[in-house]
Design a protein around this motif. Sequence first.
Motif, PDB file in Angstrom:
ATOM      1  N   ALA A  67       0.829  -1.214   0.000  1.00 30.09           N
ATOM      2  CA  ALA A  67       0.000   0.000   0.000  1.00 30.09           C
ATOM      3  C   ALA A  67       0.858   1.256   0.000  1.00 30.09           C
ATOM      4  O   ALA A  67       0.598   2.211  -0.754  1.00 30.09           O
ATOM      5  N   LEU A  68       1.904   1.301   0.827  1.00 31.77           N
ATOM      6  CA  LEU A  68       2.783   2.467   0.891  1.00 31.77           C
ATOM      7  C   LEU A  68       3.576   2.624  -0.400  1.00 31.77           C
ATOM      8  O   LEU A  68       3.788   3.745  -0.887  1.00 31.77           O
ATOM      9  N   PHE A  69       4.022   1.508  -0.949  1.00 32.57           N
ATOM     10  CA  PHE A  69       4.776   1.536  -2.206  1.00 32.57           C
ATOM     11  C   PHE A  69       3.921   2.125  -3.322  1.00 32.57           C
ATOM     12  O   PHE A  69       4.365   3.004  -4.070  1.00 32.57           O
ATOM     13  N   ALA A  70       2.683   1.654  -3.431  1.00 30.69           N
ATOM     14  CA  ALA A  70       1.785   2.162  -4.472  1.00 30.69           C
ATOM     15  C   ALA A  70       1.433   3.623  -4.229  1.00 30.69           C
ATOM     16  O   ALA A  70       1.300   4.405  -5.181  1.00 30.69           O
TER      17      ALA A  70
ATOM     18  N   LEU B  73       6.986 -15.009  -3.695  1.00 31.17           N
ATOM     19  CA  LEU B  73       5.916 -14.023  -3.798  1.00 31.17           C
ATOM     20  C   LEU B  73       5.777 -13.496  -5.223  1.00 31.17           C
ATOM     21  O   LEU B  73       6.054 -12.318  -5.488  1.00 31.17           O
ATOM     22  N   PRO B  74       5.340 -14.308  -6.162  1.00 31.09           N
ATOM     23  CA  PRO B  74       5.166 -13.800  -7.532  1.00 31.09           C
ATOM     24  C   PRO B  74       4.114 -12.707  -7.624  1.00 31.09           C
ATOM     25  O   PRO B  74       4.214 -11.823  -8.479  1.00 31.09           O
ATOM     26  N   SER B  75       3.097 -12.742  -6.766  1.00 33.77           N
ATOM     27  CA  SER B  75       2.073 -11.695  -6.818  1.00 33.77           C
ATOM     28  C   SER B  75       2.645 -10.343  -6.421  1.00 33.77           C
ATOM     29  O   SER B  75       2.220  -9.302  -6.941  1.00 33.77           O
ATOM     30  N   LEU B  76       3.614 -10.325  -5.514  1.00 30.08           N
ATOM     31  CA  LEU B  76       4.254  -9.070  -5.131  1.00 30.08           C
ATOM     32  C   LEU B  76       5.010  -8.478  -6.309  1.00 30.08           C
ATOM     33  O   LEU B  76       5.002  -7.258  -6.525  1.00 30.08           O
ATOM     34  N   GLU B  77       5.657  -9.323  -7.091  1.00 28.41           N
ATOM     35  CA  GLU B  77       6.378  -8.838  -8.262  1.00 28.41           C
ATOM     36  C   GLU B  77       5.430  -8.100  -9.208  1.00 28.41           C
ATOM     37  O   GLU B  77       5.765  -7.021  -9.720  1.00 28.41           O
ATOM     38  N   ARG B  78       4.252  -8.655  -9.448  1.00 32.31           N
ATOM     39  CA  ARG B  78       3.292  -7.992 -10.347  1.00 32.31           C
ATOM     40  C   ARG B  78       2.864  -6.649  -9.774  1.00 32.31           C
ATOM     41  O   ARG B  78       2.761  -5.654 -10.511  1.00 32.31           O
ATOM     42  N   ASP B  79       2.613  -6.589  -8.470  1.00 34.82           N
ATOM     43  CA  ASP B  79       2.192  -5.331  -7.857  1.00 34.82           C
ATOM     44  C   ASP B  79       3.288  -4.268  -7.967  1.00 34.82           C
ATOM     45  O   ASP B  79       3.012  -3.099  -8.284  1.00 34.82           O
TER      46      ASP B  79
ATOM     47  N   TYR C  57       3.183   0.739 -21.311  1.00 35.54           N
ATOM     48  CA  TYR C  57       3.396  -0.463 -20.499  1.00 35.54           C
ATOM     49  C   TYR C  57       2.210  -1.407 -20.647  1.00 35.54           C
ATOM     50  O   TYR C  57       1.063  -0.989 -20.745  1.00 35.54           O
ATOM     51  N   LEU C  58       2.520  -2.678 -20.629  1.00 31.43           N
ATOM     52  CA  LEU C  58       1.461  -3.669 -20.606  1.00 31.43           C
ATOM     53  C   LEU C  58       0.789  -3.647 -19.241  1.00 31.43           C
ATOM     54  O   LEU C  58       1.399  -3.299 -18.236  1.00 31.43           O
ATOM     55  N   ALA C  59      -0.461  -4.030 -19.171  1.00 27.59           N
ATOM     56  CA  ALA C  59      -1.258  -3.864 -17.955  1.00 27.59           C
ATOM     57  C   ALA C  59      -0.698  -4.635 -16.774  1.00 27.59           C
ATOM     58  O   ALA C  59      -0.626  -4.129 -15.677  1.00 27.59           O
ATOM     59  N   GLN C  60      -0.273  -5.895 -16.962  1.00 29.28           N
ATOM     60  CA  GLN C  60       0.117  -6.728 -15.833  1.00 29.28           C
ATOM     61  C   GLN C  60       1.609  -7.022 -15.783  1.00 29.28           C
ATOM     62  O   GLN C  60       2.110  -7.405 -14.738  1.00 29.28           O
TER      63      GLN C  60
END
Length: 476
Positions: free
Chosen positions: A301-304, A361-367, A432-435
């Motif tokens: 959340a803070l990163f975003a 944590l692959p989901s973290l990489e996408r975020d 950039y691509l979306a994901q």
Amino acid sequence: MDPAQAAAQAKFARLGFFILPLPRGSDFGIDGRLWTVDKFSGVKLLPPGLHFFVFSAAPSATQQAHLPGPSSQGVATRHGILRFYRDAETVVEEWDNVQEELKRDALGQAPRKRRRNTKEGREETVVSEEYLKSLDKSLAAYPQDDVAAHWAGLTSFVTEETLARVVGLDEHGCGLVDALMGSTLDERGAAGATSGKRTWGKAREEEPEVRVVIDEDEEGNGVSNEPVLLEFVKFDVKRSWPEGAVGEALTRWSRDKSWQLSHVVREQLGDDPKELLGELQLAFILFALLHNFSSLTAYKALFALICRSATLAQPPSSRPSSASLPSPLLSSASLPLFASFLSLFLAQIQFLEADFFATQLPSLERDLLDSLAALSQALSDSLPHWTAIGEKEPGTAGVWKEVVKRWDALAAVTMERFGWDLGVIRGTRAAYLAQGGRVERAEDEVDLEDLEEGEDAPYVVDDDGLRGDDHDDEYY
């Protein structure tokens, strides 16, 4: 005693001790270094500054008998103690292997207090020199050579105020936290509940909540059975616009988090953006070293929040009027904020193992890639404005060039370690691509391989003076 011996003895006198006898086979770590202990009572020769002690106690023989499997050793919950050491200080803790917790005090009776400020003094632990000598063989020396290179970069903005506000300090100045502690940024934590128990990489289902008895009302000595939460700054990532915003303002600030970031810093952090960076660093070490998933939620959340504050990347003269806002945006000091953000994120990326995202944590990489794509676009859009200002103000030009250099350094390292293609900051928007966060390069865009040599080569810059003072041209 010759001067060299006197200096060495004086230096030793300024170093601290942390004493925590643990059962044989327990895991213990300090400042990112982790090992399995044999005959172990603690750490000596601690230099002043912030230290993070992480441990998982091995089960007792009785506990082992009830664990599933013929030879299972079990996986204990990770506990952590954060503390700022000043000069020569000694902290003594005792682990209760039956209750599986730190004893409440020296007698194991009174509940620990938890305060959210640094105004009150902290009680010192008085330990005789004879006692320390008796433990010397079972005290590990602080691994200065192993941790010095990365620890400063991971905690450069974390202050004692940050620690008190987010974790809380007991009467000895220690911040106690474990892998199961919830956060105010959890979806359920925001409503007053803790996170469920999780293992690193996969959540467990139907685990009980964790409740800790503490003294939150220090003046009245009232005891609370409410769950203890990590109190990161509070904001709703899905509702980032000012109260009463409609039309264009509602659309703008729902996509651009600049107003929300400014509001959080002003209302919750004493108008000090460095404290926001401190919380980001604290969230990182809590999830990376302690495996606290609530801190991972806070970190994302803070990163975003920082990466998606597009308007703050613009010079104040190029921003939309803030006359209609209930509170103004941050000043031009936001440019050093981005410079420092890129520097601290580079330190975090270099600390992680090369297969961290792929295996854990692959989901973290996408975020992270999605947020970095938004930041790349914002910085690229702001380049013409900062370039024009820099022609008249050399100091401002220097700050902007530092942002560009740090982005290039981050792009080079992440390409090598993780295969990320962050691209370079341009004067026009990059697609950039979306994901994936991957860039579709324009024909005239410089490739990273062309930046490896020569005067345009990216490099990791020194952060000396980042904390600076309050001048706009100083780096945080």
